[in-house]
Design an enzyme around this catalytic site. Structure first.
Site, PDB file in Angstrom:
ATOM      1  NE  ARG A  50     -15.153  38.376  -3.657  1.00 16.47           N
ATOM      2  CZ  ARG A  50     -14.004  38.030  -4.180  1.00 16.47           C
ATOM      3  NH1 ARG A  50     -13.887  36.919  -4.881  1.00 16.47           N
ATOM      4  NH2 ARG A  50     -12.932  38.761  -4.030  1.00 16.47           N
ATOM      5  N   GLY A  51     -15.100  40.547  -6.712  1.00 20.44           N
ATOM      6  CA  GLY A  51     -13.764  40.641  -7.300  1.00 20.44           C
ATOM      7  C   GLY A  51     -13.871  41.473  -8.573  1.00 20.44           C
ATOM      8  CB  ALA A  52     -11.909  44.420  -9.682  1.00 16.97           C
ATOM      9  NE  ARG A  93     -19.344  45.490  -4.450  1.00 15.55           N
ATOM     10  CZ  ARG A  93     -18.349  44.723  -3.985  1.00 15.55           C
ATOM     11  NH1 ARG A  93     -18.069  43.562  -4.567  1.00 15.55           N
ATOM     12  NH2 ARG A  93     -17.632  45.117  -2.953  1.00 15.55           N
ATOM     13  CG  ASP A 237     -11.393  46.183  -5.951  1.00 10.82           C
ATOM     14  OD1 ASP A 237     -12.282  45.427  -6.336  1.00 10.82           O
ATOM     15  OD2 ASP A 237     -10.596  45.884  -5.035  1.00 10.82           O
ATOM     16  CG  ASN A 247      -6.991  45.180  -3.095  1.00  9.95           C
ATOM     17  OD1 ASN A 247      -7.787  44.732  -3.929  1.00  9.95           O
ATOM     18  ND2 ASN A 247      -6.307  44.381  -2.287  1.00  9.95           N
TER      19      ASN A 247
END
Ligand code: MRU
Length: 346
Positions: A50-52, A93, A237, A247
């Site tokens: 996860r995390g952009a 996502r 993001d 975000n």
């Protein structure tokens, strides 16, 4: 500048794509091996990664796996077949633009290829990965220069090596500023409901021997009123053309509280996170995740059976509450459309 960060969450190997399973940290450091694009899309959806920017890098390697399978299946018809893999990866996502940005770059690289596409696509994925790390190092330097220290800062969500190609966005600035003596302490929001601040940010900082104090985000405004932090530093993001920032949910509340208390607010994100096709934050698609993430804690239900929950995963912070957006191309103070355009062109 010397960088000593050792954590990496995404690694290519000849067997396939290896992801450090972020659902299990900090208790277990366990790697997942993915051999096809479907598995990669599932891993993104399930928060293994996860995390952009980490999601973007992962999707790029997912496209390599897709090409490997589709070309092996049919050296004649792989181009049609791979479209479906791109579609599935893109649906994993919705909010982080880095996912779509990385897939577009991989598609563009496909254009001129004759024969087996795997070598060229792997080269492109590795470039995307290396460029992200390089952008983070640069943003670390630029962001650290803004901080007159030594002081304490507040971080939200996880924005470190785990959330990116490596080093981190906001946590990269924090790493660099700590190394330069400008930051002496980090407060980390635990970040309900998924708790990446507690599980991941605190872990990364402990690994790097940077002093960290975890808080429930409900404590953030009081922390600010007591004058204990000079900056809130977050990642993003997706950033709209006017400088509005999507975000992790809770970022907007921090920005409102920060302005009220005279605390500065910094957003750190590479230009791969800037979406100039979107005019304002109102048009950024915001993911809503399962209500179980709010109703349960570590698998145990904490709310009454009949209760429901609303679980938006991101929010939008208006540009007017942001003191600085730091990208690898430069710093935009008090962001506006004109300043964002100039930065992107520069
Ligand atoms: O739902 P997540 O954990 O993927 O959300 C992550 C964040 O919101 C980060 O702050 C963001 O990706 C920017 S820092 C890499």
């Amino acid at each position: 500048m010397q960088h000593h960060d050792r954590i990496r969450a995404v690694e290519w190997s000849d067997e396939g794509l290896k992801l450090l399973d972020q659902r299990l940290l900090p208790r277990l450091e366990q790697w997942v091996l993915l051999k096809d694009a479907l598995g990669v899309a599932q891993a993104i959806r399930d928060m293994v990664v996860r995390g952009a920017q980490a999601i973007g890098v992962t999707a790029a390697y997912g496209a390599v796996l897709a090409a490997r399978d589709r070309y092996a299946e049919s050296p004649e018809h792989w181009r049609n077949a791979i479209e479906e893999d791109f579609r599935i990866l893109a649906e994993s996502r919705p909010t982080a633009i880095n996912l779509f940005w990385a897939l577009e770059r991989m598609k563009a690289r496909l254009a001129g290829i004759e024969g087996d596409p795997v070598v060229a696509l792997l080269d492109e994925a590795k470039r995307i990965h290396a460029e992200d790390v390089a952008a983070n190092y640069r943003m670390g330097e630029l962001g650290a220069e803004l901080i007159e220290g030594p002081c304490a800062v507040l971080n939200h969500c996880n924005t470190g090596s785990l959330a990116t190609g490596g080093f981190g966005t906001a946590l990269g600035v924090i790493r660099a500023a700590y190394g330069a003596g400008r930051i002496n302490h980090v407060f980390a929001d635990e970040t309900r409901p998924w708790l990446p601040g507690a599980r991941l940010t605190a872990w990364e900082l402990v690994e790097d021997n940077i002093p960290v104090t975890l808080i429930a985000e409900g404590a953030a405004a009081t922390l600010m009123r007591q004058g204990r932090v000079k900056w809130v530093i977050v990642g993003s993001d997706r950033i709209a053309a006017n400088g509005d920032v999507a975000n992790k949910i809770g970022t907007y509340s921090l920005a409102v509280a920060a302005r009220h208390h005279g605390v500065k607010f910094m957003v750190v994100a590479p230009t791969s996170t800037v979406d100039m096709t979107i005019a304002t934050g109102a048009d950024i698609p915001i993911e809503e995740r399962a209500e179980e993430e709010v109703l349960t804690l570590a698998g145990t239900r904490i709310a009454p059976d009949a209760a429901h929950a609303w679980n938006p995963s991101f929010d939008v912070t208006p540009a007017e509450l942001i003191d600085a957006i730091v990208t690898e191309k430069g710093v935009v103070e008090a962001p506006t459309l004109e300043k964002m355009k100039a930065m992107m062109a520069g």
